[in-house]
Design a protein around this motif. Structure first.
Motif, mmCIF file in Angstrom:
data_model
loop_
_atom_site.group_PDB
_atom_site.id
_atom_site.type_symbol
_atom_site.label_atom_id
_atom_site.label_comp_id
_atom_site.label_asym_id
_atom_site.label_seq_id
_atom_site.Cartn_x
_atom_site.Cartn_y
_atom_site.Cartn_z
ATOM 1 N N LEU A 11 35.164 -21.390 23.484
ATOM 2 C CA LEU A 11 35.420 -21.010 22.093
ATOM 3 C C LEU A 11 36.924 -20.972 21.830
ATOM 4 N N ARG A 82 31.828 -23.792 13.251
ATOM 5 C CA ARG A 82 31.429 -23.243 14.541
ATOM 6 C C ARG A 82 31.278 -24.351 15.587
ATOM 7 N N ALA A 108 34.016 -22.653 17.248
ATOM 8 C CA ALA A 108 33.630 -21.402 17.897
ATOM 9 C C ALA A 108 32.160 -21.476 18.282
ATOM 10 N N GLU A 110 28.544 -21.308 20.379
ATOM 11 C CA GLU A 110 27.924 -20.312 21.244
ATOM 12 C C GLU A 110 27.550 -20.894 22.600
ATOM 13 N N ARG A 231 27.438 -17.463 28.609
ATOM 14 C CA ARG A 231 26.833 -17.793 27.323
ATOM 15 C C ARG A 231 26.173 -16.543 26.753
ATOM 16 N N PRO A 232 26.263 -16.315 25.435
ATOM 17 C CA PRO A 232 27.030 -17.094 24.452
ATOM 18 C C PRO A 232 28.522 -17.090 24.781
ATOM 19 N N LEU A 233 29.192 -18.189 24.430
ATOM 20 C CA LEU A 233 30.614 -18.320 24.732
ATOM 21 C C LEU A 233 31.432 -17.262 23.983
ATOM 22 N N ASP A 234 32.383 -16.645 24.689
ATOM 23 C CA ASP A 234 33.225 -15.645 24.055
ATOM 24 C C ASP A 234 34.705 -15.861 24.370
ATOM 25 N N ARG A 235 35.031 -17.003 24.976
ATOM 26 C CA ARG A 235 36.403 -17.287 25.362
ATOM 27 C C ARG A 235 36.559 -18.793 25.552
#
Length: 238
Positions: A11, A82, A108, A110, A231-235
């Protein structure tokens, strides 16, 4: 001779102007690294935009043209900030060079990783500068991991190491972001080159030695250096 130079990350939302800068620097770097694929004039290269439908249009590798192409991609009905903004360019020459550059960035997501993928087909015995191409992707796109690979290496990873598409991998060359590089085993035998920003470029094997690539992949996976992003992606990176 064909190889694929890849970089992947998670992300990282970015405005279209920043994506334009990255694309412009990437295409400029390619022109410098692969002069035999140019026309000898010194002018910016011309690329063909690969469109979802239709023949596509020619594009000059300057910032105004790239900004227009990226904004056009964002105007598509199915575009989402996104997902990120995709652009795919191809250049072919009478001398037998074919270069395809495909990027999905600025989003961004997920689950789906962002990416920059450069495929180079060179004529005859011409050998592209693999390490310099991967270094360009690492420096200009700040990926989480990357590699230089081909179909034989990817098939060997799937068949012999149970690698799954979408998971971090290595080729005969690999790039690891700083957090992944910190997990590299001390006794890992691949030649290391520290990149600006703290990542590592690894020289793992000869291009025609997929077995050595598989062995290094297993070693790095066991050490945790190739574990997938959560996952979900946060970085963007591990």
């Amino acid at each position: 001779m064909r190889r694929v130079v890849r970089g992947f990350w998670g992300l990282r939302p970015e405005p279209v102007q920043r994506l334009t800068e990255r694309w412009h620097l990437t295409l400029d770097r390619l022109a410098g690294l692969l002069p035999a694929a140019g026309d000898g004039t010194g002018r910016p290269w011309t690329w063909r935009v690969v469109a979802a439908s239709g023949p596509g249009e020619d594009l000059t590798a300057d910032e105004p043209s790239l900004l227009s192409a990226l904004r056009s991609a964002q105007s598509a009905e199915d575009w989402s900030d996104r997902t990120g903004t995709g652009l795919r360019l191809v250049r072919q020459t009478d001398a037998g060079w074919k270069i395809e550059v495909s990027g999905l960035a600025g989003g961004a997501p997920e689950f789906l990783l962002q990416s920059m993928v450069i495929t180079v087909v060179s004529p005859g015995p011409a050998v592209p500068p693999d390490a310099e191409l991967l270094a360009a992707v690492a420096e200009l796109w700040d990926p989480d991991f990357g590699d230089v690979t081909d179909d034989d290496v990817m098939d060997a990873l799937e068949d012999d190491a149970e690698w799954t598409v979408g998971d971090p991998s290595v080729g005969w060359l690999a790039y690891l972001s700083p957090a992944r590089a910190a997990l590299l085993p001390d006794d890992f035998t691949g030649v290391r080159k520290e990149m600006q920003g703290g990542g590592l470029l690894l020289d793992i094997a000869a291009p025609d030695d997929p077995e050595a690539v598989v062995a290094s992949y297993v070693r790095l996976r066991e050490a945790g250096a190739l574990r997938p992003l959560p996952r979900p992606l946060d970085r963007a990176t591990l």
